[in-house]
Design a protein around this motif. Structure first.
Motif, short mmCIF file in Angstrom:
data_model
loop_
_atom_site.label_atom_id
_atom_site.label_comp_id
_atom_site.label_asym_id
_atom_site.label_seq_id
_atom_site.Cartn_x
_atom_site.Cartn_y
_atom_site.Cartn_z
N ALA A 27 0.80 -1.01 -0.05
CA ALA A 27 -0.02 0.17 -0.10
C ALA A 27 0.72 1.31 0.11
O ALA A 27 0.49 2.16 -0.71
N ALA A 28 2.10 1.06 0.79
CA ALA A 28 2.82 2.58 0.65
C ALA A 28 3.53 2.58 -0.53
O ALA A 28 3.83 3.77 -0.66
N ASN A 29 3.57 1.87 -1.57
CA ASN A 29 4.12 2.03 -2.73
C ASN A 29 3.44 3.15 -3.55
O ASN A 29 3.88 4.18 -4.17
N ALA A 30 1.90 3.16 -3.63
CA ALA A 30 0.96 4.35 -4.09
C ALA A 30 1.08 5.57 -3.38
O ALA A 30 0.85 6.53 -3.93
N ILE A 31 0.84 5.59 -1.82
CA ILE A 31 0.31 6.50 -1.21
C ILE A 31 1.46 7.29 -0.11
O ILE A 31 1.29 8.34 0.35
N ALA A 32 2.56 6.52 0.30
CA ALA A 32 3.55 7.06 1.18
C ALA A 32 3.95 8.32 0.57
O ALA A 32 4.12 9.46 1.65
N THR A 33 4.39 8.75 -0.51
CA THR A 33 4.91 10.17 -0.80
C THR A 33 3.75 11.07 -0.60
O THR A 33 4.03 12.29 -0.27
N SER A 34 2.55 10.71 -0.98
CA SER A 34 1.62 11.83 -0.86
C SER A 34 1.10 12.01 0.58
O SER A 34 0.72 13.06 1.03
N VAL A 35 1.14 11.02 1.47
CA VAL A 35 0.94 11.09 2.75
C VAL A 35 1.92 11.96 3.39
O VAL A 35 1.78 13.01 4.21
N SER A 36 3.14 11.47 3.19
CA SER A 36 4.20 12.27 3.78
C SER A 36 4.38 13.86 3.31
O SER A 36 4.91 14.68 4.29
#
Length: 334
Positions: A27-36
């Motif tokens: 899941a982090a692949n898709a959204i980690a950058t947007s969340v961070s």
């Protein structure tokens, strides 16, 4: 219920369990950058990623065909189903180990390693040409391409917005990241859900419920899409922290560049070549690429080194677990 049918049902259940772990692991692949970068809240990002995963899983079956037909030849009947089940156990075990330690390893390569390990343990045929052409070469090239493409996009962004106000630019790229994160999640579904489809199809062929030349059944596509989407919505917070902050502290333009580059690589590999590449490797290398354009010291290379070590270990480790699982299952069932 005869043994073969029971084993087919068992393999399908285990395959969907793998698909679920793939979802929360990646899941982090898709959204980690947007969340961070605070472009999206964690819950909104997870919902968006789950929805795009489900849609992406319906966009093609080229990768599923590669996994189901191009890696190993499993014998028909219960023996072949034991091999497929063992491969899945190996992949799930490695997913859980790397998730526990927060390492963004590849679920894709864990599955390939599991298939190869179980096939070798059972003296079944491994299509080494397919492994090299469709797995090893893309495994090496995709991070390099992701790193380079992300760096090029980032340099272009720096040049285009060199006179813009930083605050206004960051706000604009936060909105743009909604699109790039969705594209990344779509690519994740396109790539990773198909790998589970391929394994289920392989089990159906081995069990005598499908022929090698058949199309992937619609119920298989729906089941795999649903499982990975549910897993994605469950989230993978440990790995999200690693990708979002521990490699480099990202700003919105960097997040947009990394996601755009990674999504492009995923689409080209899946649609153009049917290659089951790692979404994890691709986005991680893209994050490193955007960080390196700022300055090399901006990337925490010690963390990156730990991640690369996990990458190298993934296929042999999953293969070893799968081989041990095969011997145990073989002794119990056959």
């Amino acid at each position: 219920m005869d043994l073969t049918l029971a084993l087919v049902i068992g393999v399908v259940v285990v395959a969907l369990a793998f698909d679920y772990t793939n979802g929360f692991h990646d899941a982090a692949n898709a959204i980690a950058t947007s969340v961070s970068t605070r472009a999206l809240t964690p819950r909104a990002a997870l919902f968006m990623a789950a929805a795009m995963n489900f849609i992406g899983a319906h966009l093609g079956t080229q990768v599923a065909q590669t996994v189901g037909k191009g890696i190993i030849d499993a014998p028909d009947g219960s023996h072949g189903l034991v091999i497929v089940a063992s491969a899945l156990i190996g992949a799930i075990a490695w997913n859980l180990i790397t998730w526990y330690f927060g390492l963004p390893s590849s679920s894709s390569h864990a599955l390939i390693g599991g298939l190869v390990g179980a096939a070798l343990a059972s003296a079944s045929v491994v299509h080494w040409d397919g492994v090299v052409e469709k797995v090893v070469i893309p495994m090496v090239l995709s991070p390099l391409v992701g790193f380079t493409l992300a760096a090029v996009i980032m340099i272009a962004i720096y040049w285009i917005f060199r006179h813009a106000q930083p605050g206004k630019t960051n706000r604009g790229f936060r909105y743009a990241q909604t699109v790039s994160a969705a594209a990344m999640a779509l690519g994740h579904g396109l790539q990773d859900a198909q790998k589970t489809m391929g394994v289920i199809f392989l089990a159906l062929v081995v069990g005598g419920f499908a022929s090698p030349g058949d199309d992937i059944p619609q119920w298989v596509i729906l089941a795999a899409a649903g499982a990975i989407s549910l897993g994605t919505y469950a989230g993978g917070w440990r790995i999200m922290r690693t990708l979002g902050r521990r490699i480099i502290a990202l700003d919105p333009p960097q997040g947009f560049a990394a996601e755009s580059a990674a999504a492009t690589v995923l689409y080209v590999a899946a649609i153009g070549f049917g290659a089951p590449i790692s979404t994890t490797h691709t986005i991680t290398s893209a994050i490193m690429g955007v960080g390196a354009t700022k300055r090399l010291s901006a990337v925490r290379w010690g963390v990156a080194g730990n991640i690369v070590t996990a990458w190298i270990l993934t296929i042999p480790a999953a293969a070893a677990v799968a081989a041990v699982s095969y011997f145990i299952f073989h002794a119990i069932i056959e």
